[in-house]
Write a protein that holds these residues in place. Structure first.
Motif, PDB file in Angstrom:
ATOM      1  N   ILE A 228       0.834  -1.210   0.000  1.00 33.63           N
ATOM      2  CA  ILE A 228       0.000   0.000   0.000  1.00 33.63           C
ATOM      3  C   ILE A 228       0.868   1.258   0.000  1.00 33.63           C
ATOM      4  O   ILE A 228       0.607   2.213  -0.749  1.00 33.63           O
ATOM      5  N   ILE A 229       1.925   1.270   0.823  1.00 35.85           N
ATOM      6  CA  ILE A 229       2.815   2.439   0.885  1.00 35.85           C
ATOM      7  C   ILE A 229       3.486   2.669  -0.471  1.00 35.85           C
ATOM      8  O   ILE A 229       3.549   3.798  -0.976  1.00 35.85           O
ATOM      9  N   ASP A 230       3.970   1.585  -1.076  1.00 38.77           N
ATOM     10  CA  ASP A 230       4.670   1.687  -2.357  1.00 38.77           C
ATOM     11  C   ASP A 230       3.761   2.220  -3.458  1.00 38.77           C
ATOM     12  O   ASP A 230       4.127   3.152  -4.191  1.00 38.77           O
ATOM     13  N   LYS A 231       2.577   1.640  -3.579  1.00 42.03           N
ATOM     14  CA  LYS A 231       1.668   2.023  -4.665  1.00 42.03           C
ATOM     15  C   LYS A 231       0.993   3.367  -4.407  1.00 42.03           C
ATOM     16  O   LYS A 231       0.817   4.169  -5.321  1.00 42.03           O
ATOM     17  N   ILE A 258      -9.173  16.946 -21.856  1.00 39.63           N
ATOM     18  CA  ILE A 258      -8.424  15.871 -22.528  1.00 39.63           C
ATOM     19  C   ILE A 258      -7.188  15.501 -21.708  1.00 39.63           C
ATOM     20  O   ILE A 258      -6.878  14.318 -21.502  1.00 39.63           O
ATOM     21  N   ASP A 259      -6.501  16.538 -21.218  1.00 38.79           N
ATOM     22  CA  ASP A 259      -5.285  16.303 -20.429  1.00 38.79           C
ATOM     23  C   ASP A 259      -5.603  15.564 -19.129  1.00 38.79           C
ATOM     24  O   ASP A 259      -4.871  14.638 -18.720  1.00 38.79           O
ATOM     25  N   LEU A 260      -6.697  15.961 -18.475  1.00 38.48           N
ATOM     26  CA  LEU A 260      -7.098  15.314 -17.223  1.00 38.48           C
ATOM     27  C   LEU A 260      -7.481  13.849 -17.464  1.00 38.48           C
ATOM     28  O   LEU A 260      -7.121  12.957 -16.686  1.00 38.48           O
ATOM     29  N   LYS A 261      -8.206  13.626 -18.534  1.00 37.47           N
ATOM     30  CA  LYS A 261      -8.612  12.256 -18.859  1.00 37.47           C
ATOM     31  C   LYS A 261      -7.381  11.386 -19.139  1.00 37.47           C
ATOM     32  O   LYS A 261      -7.301  10.226 -18.690  1.00 37.47           O
ATOM     33  N   ASN A 262      -6.417  11.957 -19.863  1.00 39.30           N
ATOM     34  CA  ASN A 262      -5.189  11.206 -20.142  1.00 39.30           C
ATOM     35  C   ASN A 262      -4.430  10.864 -18.861  1.00 39.30           C
ATOM     36  O   ASN A 262      -3.892   9.764 -18.715  1.00 39.30           O
ATOM     37  N   ASP A 263      -4.388  11.827 -17.927  1.00 39.27           N
ATOM     38  CA  ASP A 263      -3.710  11.590 -16.641  1.00 39.27           C
ATOM     39  C   ASP A 263      -4.390  10.456 -15.872  1.00 39.27           C
ATOM     40  O   ASP A 263      -3.732   9.599 -15.269  1.00 39.27           O
ATOM     41  N   ILE A 264      -5.731  10.478 -15.878  1.00 41.21           N
ATOM     42  CA  ILE A 264      -6.478   9.425 -15.174  1.00 41.21           C
ATOM     43  C   ILE A 264      -6.218   8.064 -15.807  1.00 41.21           C
ATOM     44  O   ILE A 264      -5.919   7.082 -15.119  1.00 41.21           O
ATOM     45  N   GLU A 265      -6.316   7.987 -17.123  1.00 43.67           N
ATOM     46  CA  GLU A 265      -6.215   6.701 -17.818  1.00 43.67           C
ATOM     47  C   GLU A 265      -4.789   6.172 -17.900  1.00 43.67           C
ATOM     48  O   GLU A 265      -4.572   4.948 -17.909  1.00 43.67           O
ATOM     49  N   ASN A 266      -3.813   7.071 -17.936  1.00 40.23           N
ATOM     50  CA  ASN A 266      -2.430   6.633 -18.146  1.00 40.23           C
ATOM     51  C   ASN A 266      -1.575   6.635 -16.880  1.00 40.23           C
ATOM     52  O   ASN A 266      -0.504   6.017 -16.866  1.00 40.23           O
ATOM     53  N   PRO A 270      -3.785   2.916 -13.925  1.00 38.23           N
ATOM     54  CA  PRO A 270      -2.789   1.832 -13.903  1.00 38.23           C
ATOM     55  C   PRO A 270      -2.214   1.591 -12.507  1.00 38.23           C
ATOM     56  O   PRO A 270      -1.989   0.438 -12.123  1.00 38.23           O
ATOM     57  N   GLN A 271      -1.995   2.674 -11.741  1.00 38.47           N
ATOM     58  CA  GLN A 271      -1.479   2.515 -10.381  1.00 38.47           C
ATOM     59  C   GLN A 271      -2.493   1.802  -9.487  1.00 38.47           C
ATOM     60  O   GLN A 271      -2.136   0.919  -8.697  1.00 38.47           O
ATOM     61  N   LEU A 272      -3.764   2.164  -9.621  1.00 37.34           N
ATOM     62  CA  LEU A 272      -4.813   1.518  -8.825  1.00 37.34           C
ATOM     63  C   LEU A 272      -4.948   0.047  -9.191  1.00 37.34           C
ATOM     64  O   LEU A 272      -5.137  -0.808  -8.305  1.00 37.34           O
ATOM     65  N   LYS A 273      -4.850  -0.262 -10.461  1.00 39.42           N
ATOM     66  CA  LYS A 273      -4.970  -1.655 -10.893  1.00 39.42           C
ATOM     67  C   LYS A 273      -3.757  -2.479 -10.439  1.00 39.42           C
ATOM     68  O   LYS A 273      -3.886  -3.661 -10.111  1.00 39.42           O
ATOM     69  N   GLU A 274      -2.593  -1.860 -10.416  1.00 44.37           N
ATOM     70  CA  GLU A 274      -1.406  -2.540  -9.890  1.00 44.37           C
ATOM     71  C   GLU A 274      -1.575  -2.826  -8.393  1.00 44.37           C
ATOM     72  O   GLU A 274      -1.190  -3.893  -7.902  1.00 44.37           O
ATOM     73  N   TYR A 306     -12.736   6.658 -10.799  1.00 36.79           N
ATOM     74  CA  TYR A 306     -11.909   7.306 -11.817  1.00 36.79           C
ATOM     75  C   TYR A 306     -12.352   6.939 -13.228  1.00 36.79           C
ATOM     76  O   TYR A 306     -12.254   7.763 -14.151  1.00 36.79           O
ATOM     77  N   GLN A 307     -12.846   5.733 -13.406  1.00 40.07           N
ATOM     78  CA  GLN A 307     -13.362   5.361 -14.727  1.00 40.07           C
ATOM     79  C   GLN A 307     -14.578   6.222 -15.084  1.00 40.07           C
ATOM     80  O   GLN A 307     -14.701   6.702 -16.217  1.00 40.07           O
ATOM     81  N   ASP A 308     -15.486   6.386 -14.105  1.00 37.13           N
ATOM     82  CA  ASP A 308     -16.676   7.221 -14.331  1.00 37.13           C
ATOM     83  C   ASP A 308     -16.294   8.690 -14.532  1.00 37.13           C
ATOM     84  O   ASP A 308     -16.883   9.398 -15.358  1.00 37.13           O
TER      85      ASP A 308
END
Length: 350
Positions: A228-231, A258-266, A270-274, A306-308
């Motif tokens: 948890i600390i690492d991620k 667009i920039d905000l959406k890219n930050d969320i998706e990229n 990915p960090q949450l899924k990891e 974040y997906q929503d």
């Protein structure tokens, strides 16, 4: 060489005599063997394999064994509470008498069910001294019996003078992955057969089980804390950058969205899924399953948020934003509950 009839008769008679001696010796040995502790333990094993309750009861004094195991289990649970003052342990001893009857009933039912079907679970409930219903399977699970694997007979010491014997029954407790040797007492009966009358070190087993469970939980808490600390360190940084952009109040700009959406998706998703995958890969002790499920559900709700939110940056639909907000509330609630439960567990294993 041709044998005379008389010689043939002598050989035949000698052969018959030899067969009788062998049979007689075999019967004598069998009659001796069936009246030994070794035979009793073998008969118990076979009765369990054959699901023969009557045969099992023939060689095990179930009432006596279960009563002793219950006392041992209660003593072991109280003794394992090393962080309790002595007066609290005395109070627990008094309280334990209320639960003795339903525990005895649960163990008897579980043992009978195990011999009959190969499973300890019964799905039944029993009542304590006050009439409150107690889940039998929960008691059996707490006892550690449901996770035992028989490994063999470690030793048998027989005292012919007083008709008693002690056997070491080697098992492995899979929940904590530790071996243990039960000290089982047998007594010679009036008919010469032997019977198991008690398990003499069940309190030691309970203490070993509780100590093993504590170590398992400590390992789990330590391992998940590092994950948890690492991620979350990187995740927190990315979320801070996102919030800073939102605070600028430029959501009306297509490029900002667009920039905000890219930050969320990229970055954030990915960090949450990891984090989710790392938590899913951890071996979880039974006593931490509720905590682990809370953490996973909190992570799942945050991913949904974040997906929503990314979807809302595209479609600007207020319904999508509401769904995102609801998921964020769920995530925060479950994170709060998980933190409280973590502190409670940490307090219990000190």
């Amino acid at each position: 060489m041709v044998l005379s009839m008389r010689t043939k008769l002598k050989i035949f008679a000698a052969a018959i005599l030899l067969v009788l001696v062998v049979i007689g010796g075999g019967l004598a040995y069998f009659n001796f063997y069936v009246k030994t502790p070794e035979y009793t333990l073998k008969a118990i094993q076979e009765s369990i394999q054959n699901h023969d309750v009557d045969e099992f009861n023939k060689y095990v004094n179930v009432d006596n064994v279960v009563a002793g195991v219950t006392n041992n289990m209660l003593d072991g649970i109280i003794a394992s509470q090393t962080n309790l003052p002595e007066e609290a342990k005395v109070a627990m001893n008094s309280l334990a008498t209320m639960f003795k009857a339903p525990i005895v009933a649960s163990l008897q039912e579980g043992l009978n069910n195990y011999v009959k079907t190969g499973s300890w679970q019964s799905g039944k409930t029993t009542a304590d001294a006050q009439g409150a219903m107690i889940n039998s399977d929960m008691i059996l699970e707490q006892s550690g019996l449901t996770d035992l694997t028989f490994e063999g007979i470690d030793y048998i010491n027989t005292n012919e003078d007083n008709g008693t014997a002690e056997a070491g029954i080697k098992v492995t407790q899979s929940e904590i992955n530790q071996p243990f040797v039960f000290k089982v007492s047998l007594e010679e009966q009036a008919d010469g057969y032997w019977k198991v009358v008690s398990v003499d070190n069940f309190s030691d087993f309970i203490k070993a089980l509780e100590d093993g469970r504590k170590e398992f939980i400590k390992d789990y808490l330590s391992q998940t804390a590092l994950i948890i600390i690492d991620k979350e360190k990187i995740l927190t940084e990315n979320e801070a950058n996102l919030n800073a952009a939102l605070n600028l109040g430029t959501l009306g700009s297509s490029q900002t969205r667009i920039d905000l959406k890219n930050d969320i998706e990229n970055k954030i998703l990915p960090q949450l899924k990891e984090l989710q995958e790392a938590l899913q890969s951890v071996e979880v002790p039974k006593s931490a399953e509720t905590l682990h499920n809370l953490r996973l559900k909190a992570c799942e709700s945050k991913i949904a948020y974040y997906q929503d939110y990314a979807k809302w940056l595209d479609n600007k639909d207020i319904k999508t934003l509401r769904e995102a907000t609801d998921n964020l509330k769920k995530a925060k609630t479950m994170e709060y509950e998980a933190n409280l439960l973590t502190k409670r567990i940490e307090g219990q294993i000190k």
